[in-house]
Design a protein around this motif. Structure first.
Motif, mmCIF file in Angstrom:
data_model
loop_
_atom_site.group_PDB
_atom_site.id
_atom_site.type_symbol
_atom_site.label_atom_id
_atom_site.label_comp_id
_atom_site.label_asym_id
_atom_site.label_seq_id
_atom_site.Cartn_x
_atom_site.Cartn_y
_atom_site.Cartn_z
ATOM 1 N N ASP A 1 0.665 -1.280 -0.013
ATOM 2 C CA ASP A 1 -0.048 0.001 0.102
ATOM 3 C C ASP A 1 0.719 1.165 -0.048
ATOM 4 O O ASP A 1 1.281 1.527 1.127
ATOM 5 N N THR A 2 1.209 1.489 -1.150
ATOM 6 C CA THR A 2 2.069 2.896 -1.208
ATOM 7 C C THR A 2 1.162 4.075 -0.890
ATOM 8 O O THR A 2 0.054 4.225 -1.317
ATOM 9 N N HIS A 3 1.756 4.983 -0.090
ATOM 10 C CA HIS A 3 1.033 6.241 0.420
ATOM 11 C C HIS A 3 1.952 7.411 0.705
ATOM 12 O O HIS A 3 3.273 7.294 1.077
ATOM 13 N N GLU A 4 1.605 8.532 0.920
ATOM 14 C CA GLU A 4 2.187 9.503 1.102
ATOM 15 C C GLU A 4 2.178 9.686 2.747
ATOM 16 O O GLU A 4 1.526 9.435 3.536
ATOM 17 N N VAL A 5 3.439 10.082 3.307
ATOM 18 C CA VAL A 5 3.656 10.402 4.531
ATOM 19 C C VAL A 5 4.319 11.552 4.793
ATOM 20 O O VAL A 5 4.763 12.160 4.113
ATOM 21 N N ALA A 6 4.157 11.862 6.173
ATOM 22 C CA ALA A 6 4.663 13.230 6.694
ATOM 23 C C ALA A 6 6.383 13.168 6.928
ATOM 24 O O ALA A 6 6.916 14.045 6.862
ATOM 25 N N GLN A 7 6.804 11.604 7.144
ATOM 26 C CA GLN A 7 8.078 11.806 7.776
ATOM 27 C C GLN A 7 8.701 10.310 7.169
ATOM 28 O O GLN A 7 7.739 9.550 6.488
ATOM 29 N N PHE A 8 9.929 10.134 7.033
ATOM 30 C CA PHE A 8 10.634 9.012 6.802
ATOM 31 C C PHE A 8 11.894 8.625 7.348
ATOM 32 O O PHE A 8 12.452 9.340 8.177
ATOM 33 N N VAL A 9 12.256 7.457 7.080
ATOM 34 C CA VAL A 9 13.727 7.051 7.926
ATOM 35 C C VAL A 9 14.633 7.399 6.997
ATOM 36 O O VAL A 9 14.702 6.422 5.961
ATOM 37 N N GLY A 10 15.699 8.178 7.174
ATOM 38 C CA GLY A 10 16.675 8.463 6.351
ATOM 39 C C GLY A 10 17.700 7.389 6.012
ATOM 40 O O GLY A 10 18.256 7.390 5.104
ATOM 41 N N CYS A 11 17.796 6.329 6.749
ATOM 42 C CA CYS A 11 18.819 5.392 6.543
ATOM 43 C C CYS A 11 18.282 4.472 5.191
ATOM 44 O O CYS A 11 19.010 3.569 5.057
ATOM 45 N N GLY A 12 16.926 4.443 4.980
ATOM 46 C CA GLY A 12 16.375 3.682 4.143
ATOM 47 C C GLY A 12 15.431 4.354 2.818
ATOM 48 O O GLY A 12 14.332 3.978 3.304
ATOM 49 N N CYS A 13 16.189 5.265 2.313
ATOM 50 C CA CYS A 13 14.977 6.013 1.351
ATOM 51 C C CYS A 13 16.025 6.475 0.126
ATOM 52 O O CYS A 13 16.981 6.347 0.111
ATOM 53 N N ALA A 14 15.348 7.032 -0.770
ATOM 54 C CA ALA A 14 15.987 7.384 -2.034
ATOM 55 C C ALA A 14 15.351 8.828 -2.286
ATOM 56 O O ALA A 14 14.186 9.193 -2.001
ATOM 57 N N TYR A 15 16.349 9.800 -2.610
ATOM 58 C CA TYR A 15 15.996 10.995 -2.803
ATOM 59 C C TYR A 15 16.188 11.293 -4.619
ATOM 60 O O TYR A 15 17.052 10.745 -4.989
ATOM 61 N N ARG A 16 15.255 12.361 -4.967
ATOM 62 C CA ARG A 16 15.528 12.917 -6.002
ATOM 63 C C ARG A 16 16.539 14.072 -5.797
ATOM 64 O O ARG A 16 16.297 15.003 -5.209
ATOM 65 N N ARG A 17 17.694 14.030 -6.364
ATOM 66 C CA ARG A 17 18.841 14.740 -6.130
ATOM 67 C C ARG A 17 18.458 16.151 -6.125
ATOM 68 O O ARG A 17 18.681 17.236 -5.728
ATOM 69 N N SER A 18 17.933 16.473 -7.449
ATOM 70 C CA SER A 18 17.534 17.806 -7.744
ATOM 71 C C SER A 18 16.559 18.536 -6.651
ATOM 72 O O SER A 18 16.759 19.851 -6.367
ATOM 73 N N HIS A 19 15.594 17.651 -6.156
ATOM 74 C CA HIS A 19 14.565 18.157 -5.109
ATOM 75 C C HIS A 19 15.395 18.470 -3.829
ATOM 76 O O HIS A 19 15.104 19.286 -3.156
ATOM 77 N N PHE A 20 16.217 17.262 -3.457
ATOM 78 C CA PHE A 20 17.013 17.720 -2.195
ATOM 79 C C PHE A 20 17.715 18.783 -2.247
ATOM 80 O O PHE A 20 17.673 19.742 -1.224
ATOM 81 N N LEU A 21 18.738 19.154 -3.196
ATOM 82 C CA LEU A 21 19.225 20.311 -3.396
ATOM 83 C C LEU A 21 18.425 21.465 -3.601
ATOM 84 O O LEU A 21 18.896 22.867 -3.046
ATOM 85 N N GLU A 22 17.413 21.647 -4.341
ATOM 86 C CA GLU A 22 16.632 22.597 -4.597
ATOM 87 C C GLU A 22 16.115 23.190 -3.055
ATOM 88 O O GLU A 22 16.072 24.283 -2.843
ATOM 89 N N GLY A 23 16.107 22.394 -2.093
ATOM 90 C CA GLY A 23 15.301 22.741 -0.750
ATOM 91 C C GLY A 23 16.611 23.167 0.280
ATOM 92 O O GLY A 23 16.241 23.298 1.435
ATOM 93 N N GLY A 24 17.865 22.880 -0.317
ATOM 94 C CA GLY A 24 18.953 23.250 0.599
ATOM 95 C C GLY A 24 19.450 22.165 1.511
ATOM 96 O O GLY A 24 20.244 22.166 2.272
ATOM 97 N N GLY A 25 18.849 21.005 1.201
ATOM 98 C CA GLY A 25 19.402 19.901 1.876
ATOM 99 C C GLY A 25 19.313 19.755 3.240
ATOM 100 O O GLY A 25 18.290 20.331 3.741
ATOM 101 N N TYR A 26 20.080 19.106 4.020
ATOM 102 C CA TYR A 26 19.788 18.888 5.542
ATOM 103 C C TYR A 26 20.613 20.325 6.108
ATOM 104 O O TYR A 26 21.686 20.762 5.584
ATOM 105 N N VAL A 27 19.925 20.439 7.382
ATOM 106 C CA VAL A 27 20.810 21.421 8.392
ATOM 107 C C VAL A 27 21.785 20.795 8.852
ATOM 108 O O VAL A 27 21.812 19.505 9.218
#
Length: 150
Positions: free
Chosen positions: A1-27
């Motif tokens: 059941d794929t669904h939208e979530v408010a948070q995720f676990v960073g050790c098990g995820c995939a990012y679209r690099r352009s979206h990650f960089l567009e938002g400034g990445g991590y603090v």
């Protein structure tokens, strides 16, 4: 059941690099528990992006998490909750942020991490001061949307 979530676990995820960089990445916080994934997901939503849970993609994280009992790590989890609220919530949501910090602090005590709980309050103020330049609040609608997903 794929669904939208408010948070995720960073050790098990995939990012679209352009979206990650567009938002400034991590603090750039050395101990970022209770901050990085929630922050990135909230900033994604603010820009009209989303985070999806895909149950077919499984990650096994082989760790015992004993480092969470460290007083510094326990205190930073509380402090990062405060930092997250300060950096991202509009002032009208600061009362929610304070309740979230209190909840995280009480959880630290319930887990018997008393030294971490005593360090937490000063760490809250030092984290906010140290990373204040990253303050960029999101809209009230974005906070409401993210909260509805949880």
């Amino acid at each position: 059941d794929t669904h939208e979530v408010a948070q995720f676990v960073g050790c098990g995820c995939a990012y679209r690099r352009s979206h990650f960089l567009e938002g400034g990445g991590y603090v750039p916080i050395p101990i970022a528990y209770s901050m990085e994934e929630a922050d990135l997901a909230l900033r994604y939503r603010e820009r009209g992006r989303s985070v999806w849970y895909v149950p077919a993609l499984r990650i096994y994280h082989d760790t015992v998490l004993s480092h969470h009992a460290s007083p510094k790590v326990a205190a930073m989890q509380v402090a990062n909750t405060a930092l997250f609220a300060y950096l991202r919530y509009p002032p009208s949501y600061w009362s929610l942020g304070i309740l979230q910090v209190l909840n995280k602090w009480l959880d630290t005590i319930r887990r018997g991490r008393f030294k971490g709980a005593t360090l937490a309050l000063p760490f809250c103020f030092s984290q906010i001061w140290r990373y204040r330049r990253f303050r960029a609040t999101v809209s009230r609608e974005t906070v409401r949307y993210q909260r509805a997903l949880t």
